[in-house]
Write an enzyme that holds these catalytic residues in place. Structure first.
Site, PDB file in Angstrom:
ATOM      1  N   CYS A   1      11.279  -5.176  27.025  1.00 64.72           N
ATOM      2  CA  CYS A   1      11.855  -5.428  28.354  1.00 64.72           C
ATOM      3  C   CYS A   1      13.370  -5.489  28.310  1.00 64.72           C
ATOM      4  O   CYS A   1      14.019  -5.516  29.363  1.00 64.72           O
ATOM      5  CB  CYS A   1      11.314  -6.731  28.921  1.00 64.72           C
ATOM      6  SG  CYS A   1       9.540  -6.946  28.717  1.00 64.72           S
TER       7      CYS A   1
ATOM      8  N   ILE B   1       4.551  -5.944  38.499  1.00 63.73           N
ATOM      9  CA  ILE B   1       4.385  -4.605  37.946  1.00 63.73           C
ATOM     10  C   ILE B   1       5.101  -3.640  38.893  1.00 63.73           C
ATOM     11  O   ILE B   1       4.806  -3.601  40.088  1.00 63.73           O
ATOM     12  CB  ILE B   1       2.898  -4.250  37.807  1.00 63.73           C
ATOM     13  CG1 ILE B   1       2.232  -5.161  36.764  1.00 63.73           C
ATOM     14  CG2 ILE B   1       2.716  -2.783  37.426  1.00 63.73           C
ATOM     15  CD1 ILE B   1       0.724  -5.036  36.709  1.00 63.73           C
TER      16      ILE B   1
ATOM     17  N   LYS C   1      11.312 -11.609  39.447  1.00 66.32           N
ATOM     18  CA  LYS C   1      10.226 -12.204  40.201  1.00 66.32           C
ATOM     19  C   LYS C   1      10.050 -11.589  41.581  1.00 66.32           C
ATOM     20  O   LYS C   1       8.924 -11.415  42.053  1.00 66.32           O
ATOM     21  CB  LYS C   1      10.482 -13.722  40.337  1.00 66.32           C
ATOM     22  CG  LYS C   1       9.430 -14.480  41.113  1.00 66.32           C
ATOM     23  CD  LYS C   1       8.071 -14.409  40.419  1.00 66.32           C
ATOM     24  CE  LYS C   1       6.940 -14.747  41.358  1.00 66.32           C
ATOM     25  NZ  LYS C   1       6.628 -13.715  42.335  1.00 66.32           N
TER      26      LYS C   1
ATOM     27  N   HIS D   1      10.098  -5.750  38.174  1.00 60.42           N
ATOM     28  CA  HIS D   1      10.394  -5.665  36.740  1.00 60.42           C
ATOM     29  C   HIS D   1       9.857  -4.368  36.141  1.00 60.42           C
ATOM     30  O   HIS D   1       8.898  -4.388  35.373  1.00 60.42           O
ATOM     31  CB  HIS D   1       9.795  -6.884  36.042  1.00 60.42           C
ATOM     32  CG  HIS D   1      10.132  -7.014  34.592  1.00 60.42           C
ATOM     33  ND1 HIS D   1      11.271  -6.493  34.015  1.00 60.42           N
ATOM     34  CD2 HIS D   1       9.451  -7.623  33.573  1.00 60.42           C
ATOM     35  CE1 HIS D   1      11.287  -6.773  32.725  1.00 60.42           C
ATOM     36  NE2 HIS D   1      10.197  -7.449  32.429  1.00 60.42           N
TER      37      HIS D   1
END
Length: 401
Positions: free
Chosen positions: A99, A225, A344, A348
Site C-alpha cells: 500500500c 476497495i 476511509k 484506497h
C-alpha cells in the site's frame, strides 16, 4: 560521502524538488476501465494544470507505484502507463511496496531529480480493485503480510490492525468511540471532496452500530476497495517558476522498514518504520511536528490514524484517541488530518494512495482545495505505509514563499 547529519545540515530545509502540477482520477468503482485508462485521466489533469509544460519534450522519466498484477492479470505497469499517458519512450519504472508503493515511487522521483539525471519526472500510482470479489481482494492484499507465518494461518489485515488496536486500548485506554470518531471526521472531510469515493457523512452512532470485522474494528472502521490513479510532476526547484507561479516544494523525505510480521516487533502500539521515516524527514526539512499545519496519513483502518498521530509527534504517546476526540484533527482544528477524506472516505486504490496524498497537499498549499481548504497552511506532511507498517514513507511539503 556526506554523513546523515552533514547532509541534513547542508539541506537545512531547502527544497529538494518542486511539484509543478498534479492530477487524480475520481476514486471509486470504474466498471469497464483499466488501470491504464485511469492513469491517463490523472496524467491528463496534471498536464492541463500546467500549460507551460510540454510533456513529451520535458518529462524525462516516470516512476509508478502499483501493488499487484493479480487484480488485472497485468504486470509491466511502467511501460504500459507511459504509453497510455502519451509518454512512450521515456524510462518508466514500477515500484512495489504494498500500500506504500507510490509513496516509495515519490522517493524514487526525488532521487532522479536530485541526481541530475532528469530535470522533470512524473510520479504516480494506480490500482484497479473493484471488479474482484471481496474474498479475492482480501487474499491479494494479504500478500503484503508475512505469508508463511500470518497469511497462511488465516489472518488478514483487519485482524492484524485489530491486534494493534487491542494492544493500544489495553495500554492507554483508547476507546471504540474514539476510534469511531476518526471515521466520522474523515467522512465529513470526504463529503467536501468531489473526487472521493464516499461523499457522505456518517454519525458516530452509525459507525458503532456497524458490523464487527475484527474486534474492535467494524465495517465503518475499514478503508474501501477502490479503483483510482494519481500523479505529481516534479522538477528542480530552480526550474519550477519556468512552469508555474505556484510550485509546492518537498523539503523533507524519509523512508524506513520494519519486520514484515507483527510477531517479531517489540511493540504493537507503534510503527517503528513511521517513527524512523518521520525523524529523517523532520530533520531534513528542519521542522518540528508542531510546525505542521496539516497532514494526510495512512488510515487504512481508523485505529491506524490514531497510532500515526503519536508516531508523527502530533501528540504524546497514548493520547491519539484524545486528540481526535477534541476535534483537533478536524477541519478548523489545530492540525487537520486527512482533509481529502483519507483512505476511509476518499478510497484506497492501494498503489495510488501515496501520490493521492501528495495531490491533496498540492491542492492545499496552492489554495485550490475549495470547501476543504485549510486557511493559511504553509507546511504539510504525508505518511504512507505498506502492509502492517513494514514500509513507511514520510514527506514534508512547503508552500512557495
Amino acid at each position: 560521502m556526506y554523513s546523515l547529519q552533514e547532509r541534513n545540515t547542508w539541506l537545512n530545509g531547502k527544497p529538494l524538488v518542486s511539484i509543478i502540477s498534479a492530477g487524480m482520477s475520481k476514486f471509486g468503482k470504474h466498471d469497464g476501465l483499466l488501470t491504464r485508462e485511469l492513469f491517463a485521466q490523472a496524467a491528463a489533469e496534471a498536464f492541463s494544470r500546467c500549460p507551460k509544460l510540454q510533456p513529451k519534450q520535458d518529462i524525462k522519466a516516470m516512476f509508478i507505484g502499483h501493488m499487484g498484477e493479480a487484480y488485472e492479470h497485468q504486470g509491466h505497469t511502467g511501460s504500459t502507463l507511459a504509453d497510455w499517458a502519451g509518454l512512450a519512450g521515456i524510462p518508466a519504472t514500477r515500484t512495489e511496496a504494498a500500500c506504500g508503493s507510490s509513496g516509495v515511487a515519490l522517493r524514487s522521483g526525488i532521487y532522479a531529480v536530485l541526481s541530475g539525471l532528469a530535470d522533470v519526472v512524473i510520479v504516480g500510482g494506480v490500482e484497479k480493485m473493484t471488479h474482484r470479489t471481496t474474498a479475492e481482494v482480501t487474499e491479494y492484499l494479504a500478500m503484503a503480510s508475512d505469508f508463511p507465518f500470518e497469511q497462511f494461518h488465516g489472518i488478514t489485515f483487519p485482524g492484524l490492525f485489530a491486534l494493534m488496536a487491542n494492544a493500544h486500548m489495553h495500554a492507554y485506554g483508547t476507546t471504540e468511540e474514539q476510534i469511531g470518531m476518526v471515521a466520522v471526521k474523515n467522512h465529513y472531510h470526504g463529503s467536501l471532496n468531489p473526487k472521493a469515493q464516499m461523499q457522505k457523512e456518517v454519525s458516530l452512532q452509525n459507525v458503532l452500530a456497524s458490523k464487527y470485522v475484527a474486534w474492535p474494528l467494524k465495517l465503518y472502521d475499514c478503508s474501501l476497495i477502490t479503483d483510482g490513479a494519481s500523479c505529481v510532476i516534479l522538477t528542480k526547484p530552480d526550474l519550477a517558476k519556468k512552469y508555474t507561479d505556484q510550485p509546492v516544494h518537498i523539503v523533507g523525505t524519509g523512508q524506513a522498514s520494519d519486520t514484515i510480521g507483527l510477531y517479531e516487533r517489540k511493540t504493537l502500539t507503534s510503527l517503528q518504520s513511521t517513527k524512523l521515516a518521520a525523524k529523517a524527514a523532520y530533520e531534513m526539512a528542519n521542522v518540528t511536528p508542531d510546525q505542521i499545519n496539516l497532514a494526510e496519513v495512512h488510515d487504512c483502518f481508523t485505529f491506524a490514524e490514531i497510532m500515526h498521530y503519536e508516531d508523527l509527534g502530533f501528540c504524546k504517546v497514548g493520547e491519539g484517541g484524545k486528540l481526535v476526540e477534541r476535534n483537533e484533527t478536524r477541519l478548523g482544528g489545530r492540525i487537520p488530518v486527512n482533509t481529502s477524506g483519507g483512505l476511509k472516505s476518499k478510497g484506497h486504490p492501494v498503489g495510488a494512495t501515496g501520490t493521492a496524498q501528495a495531490y491533496e497537499m498540492y491542492l492545499q498549499l496552492t489554495d485550490q482545495a475549495e470547501k476543504r481548504q485549510v486557511k493559511d497552511a504553509q507546511i504539510g506532511l504525508t505518511q504512507n505505509i505498506g502492509g502492517s507498517g513494514a514500509t513507511a514513507a514520510v514527506h514534508i511539503y512547503r508552500r512557495d514563499q
